[in-house]
Motif scaffolding. Structure first.
Motif, PDB file in Angstrom:
ATOM      1  N   ASP A  91       0.993  -1.269   0.103  1.00 29.74           N
ATOM      2  CA  ASP A  91       0.100   0.165  -0.065  1.00 29.74           C
ATOM      3  C   ASP A  91       0.774   1.339   0.125  1.00 29.74           C
ATOM      4  O   ASP A  91       1.932   1.270   0.340  1.00 29.74           O
ATOM      5  CB  ASP A  91      -0.923   0.190   1.216  1.00 29.74           C
ATOM      6  N   ALA A  98      -5.569   6.746   4.366  1.00 27.97           N
ATOM      7  CA  ALA A  98      -6.308   6.523   3.249  1.00 27.97           C
ATOM      8  C   ALA A  98      -7.397   7.082   3.558  1.00 27.97           C
ATOM      9  O   ALA A  98      -8.351   7.439   2.759  1.00 27.97           O
ATOM     10  CB  ALA A  98      -6.275   5.097   2.982  1.00 27.97           C
ATOM     11  N   ARG A 104      -3.438   5.452  -1.210  1.00 21.69           N
ATOM     12  CA  ARG A 104      -4.261   4.184  -1.547  1.00 21.69           C
ATOM     13  C   ARG A 104      -3.841   3.118  -0.541  1.00 21.69           C
ATOM     14  O   ARG A 104      -2.661   3.135   0.013  1.00 21.69           O
ATOM     15  CB  ARG A 104      -3.999   3.742  -2.830  1.00 21.69           C
ATOM     16  N   SER A 106      -5.373  -0.834   1.001  1.00 18.03           N
ATOM     17  CA  SER A 106      -6.134  -1.962   0.613  1.00 18.03           C
ATOM     18  C   SER A 106      -7.067  -2.294   1.621  1.00 18.03           C
ATOM     19  O   SER A 106      -7.974  -3.084   1.457  1.00 18.03           O
ATOM     20  CB  SER A 106      -5.048  -3.237   0.253  1.00 18.03           C
ATOM     21  N   THR A 162       4.042   5.905  -6.670  1.00 20.45           N
ATOM     22  CA  THR A 162       3.311   5.557  -7.770  1.00 20.45           C
ATOM     23  C   THR A 162       3.715   6.342  -8.995  1.00 20.45           C
ATOM     24  O   THR A 162       4.258   7.327  -8.971  1.00 20.45           O
ATOM     25  CB  THR A 162       1.898   6.194  -7.438  1.00 20.45           C
ATOM     26  N   LYS A 218      -9.493  14.056  -5.060  1.00 20.68           N
ATOM     27  CA  LYS A 218     -10.586  13.182  -4.429  1.00 20.68           C
ATOM     28  C   LYS A 218     -11.309  14.475  -3.467  1.00 20.68           C
ATOM     29  O   LYS A 218     -10.585  15.108  -2.892  1.00 20.68           O
ATOM     30  CB  LYS A 218      -9.696  12.178  -3.276  1.00 20.68           C
TER      31      LYS A 218
END
Length: 417
Positions: A91, A98, A104, A106, A162, A218
């Motif tokens: 992650d 998160a 991100r 999981s 990322t 977001k």
């Protein structure tokens, strides 16, 4: 005085260095904190992650957690913090990060919220546990600090970044490139024919236009709403001991109100969709709580099935109670004389009572939510009730039965055998 002044300045410098060292150690711990692995874990991988990060035996870490758990739950509190604050090995961020939109993870958002809610009972233990609980937490934090101070350079996890594939400039839907294909090593392809005239100056190629990458932002509505909901629950836990209003049902209603406002704001800001998965089940629990007296779940009774068939008046119990399940009481084996009084009650389930054809029956049937069929009379829906008297097929006289059948959610039936 000069010596005293120098000693004072040295103390100040030493104190500043110590404070800076503690601060740097804590920052380094957070930057290189353990990651919870997939393999070797027993619950969430907190103990395994700490052991793998600092190259120690995981059994030692698990024993330490169990020992701290005996200190009025200090180990449970620290383990929950580790579950929320340590990211999983694949992650980007931890579950709690998160939750507020930092990356991100999981870990599903509903599970993260449940873990945050589980912290409040542990915090209650923290406040009520006295010196043992406080000492356990401080010892756990101090042990982790010293462990990182001495072994922080061992097995430092590589940062997870990322990467996004670079966008290529295209023309007329085709990829533009200046490299001849493998089947044309001499450059005889049509794009190689574009040569300048002799003596004509070759203008430098303009620099490629920068490619703008738009990252979808977001919405913070979900994180803010969940944070406010947790504050409501924390307020209820802290002040609910002295206030009778803060019942679980009232607290649930306040949380649903906060989430409803979050959904309304999210409708205008294109956010808050993650709240739907929480609002729906919580609403169902709230509706069930308004219909059924959930306090009965803490009372007497068990979960399962009851099928009593008494053959004498002495064998008839004064009450037959279940928290959840099915009760089928058969009174057709009783003698034709005497009097019997009993109550059949359940929170969730099915209740069925069979009485003799000739018995004089006074019965009251109730269901908070469900169907009631009581000696030929019927009532359905919420607060279904039937109260009746029936002297049987032979008229008054003989066995008399006084019966009260009550169910929370489910069906109630009283019939002749």
């Amino acid at each position: 005085m000069c010596a005293a002044g120098r000693r004072s300045r040295l103390d100040d410098v030493s104190g500043n260095v110590t404070a800076a060292g503690v601060e740097e150690t804590l920052k380094d711990f957070w930057a290189s904190r353990p990651r919870r692995p997939h393999r070797g874990r027993k619950i969430a991988g907190v103990a395994e992650g700490i052991a793998e990060r600092y190259r120690i035996d995981p059994v030692i870490v698990r024993v330490a957690f169990v020992a701290m758990a005996l200190c009025n739950g200090a180990g449970v509190f620290i383990y929950l913090l580790g579950w929320l604050g340590l990211p999983q090995e694949d992650d980007e961020v931890s579950p709690v990060e998160a939750l507020i939109g930092q990356g991100r993870s999981s870990t599903p958002i509903p599970l993260t919220v449940l873990l945050c809610l589980a912290l409040f009972p542990a915090t209650g233990f923290f406040f009520d546990g006295g010196f043992t609980m406080v000492a356990g937490v401080l010892l756990s934090v101090g042990a982790v600090y010293l462990l990182h101070l001495n072994r922080g350079a061992v097995n430092r996890p590589a940062p997870i970044t990322t990467t996004s594939s670079a966008e290529q400039v295209t023309e007329m839907g085709q990829e533009k490139t200046d490299t001849p294909p493998a089947w044309d090593p001499l450059g005889a392809a049509p794009f190689a024919w574009d040569l300048p005239e002799p003596g004509q100056a070759v203008a430098p190629a303009p620099p490629p236009a920068p490619v703008r990458r738009y990252r979808k932002r977001k919405s913070p509505v979900t994180g803010i709403t969940l944070g406010l909901s947790l504050m409501v629950v924390a307020t209820a836990v802290i002040t609910g001991r002295g206030e009778t209003w803060f019942t679980p049902l009232h607290t649930l209603g306040a949380v649903l109100g906060v989430m409803g406002v979050g959904l309304l704001v999210g409708a205008f800001t294109r956010g808050g969709r993650g709240l739907i998965g929480l609002v729906v089940p919580l609403s169902l629990v709230g509706v069930l709580g308004t219909v059924v007296n959930l306090a009965d779940l803490n009372g007497n009774g068990r979960v399962g099935d009851l099928n009593p068939r008494p053959t004498s008046i002495a064998e008839v119990d004064s009450e037959y109670v279940l928290k959840a399940g099915s009760i089928q009481l058969d009174l057709t084996g009783l003698p034709n004389a005497g009097q019997v009084e009993t109550e059949v009650r359940s929170v969730v389930g099915t209740l069925q009572v069979t009485v003799p054809r000739t018995a004089d029956v006074e019965v009251r049937c109730e269901a908070d939510l469900g169907s009631v069929q009581c000696l030929g009379q019927e009532s359905n829906g919420t607060d279904a009730q039937v109260e009746t008297k029936d002297v049987g097929t032979d008229g008054p006289g003989g066995l008399k039965i006084l019966l009260h059948v009550r169910n929370g959610v489910g069906d109630v039936e009283v019939k002749r055998g």
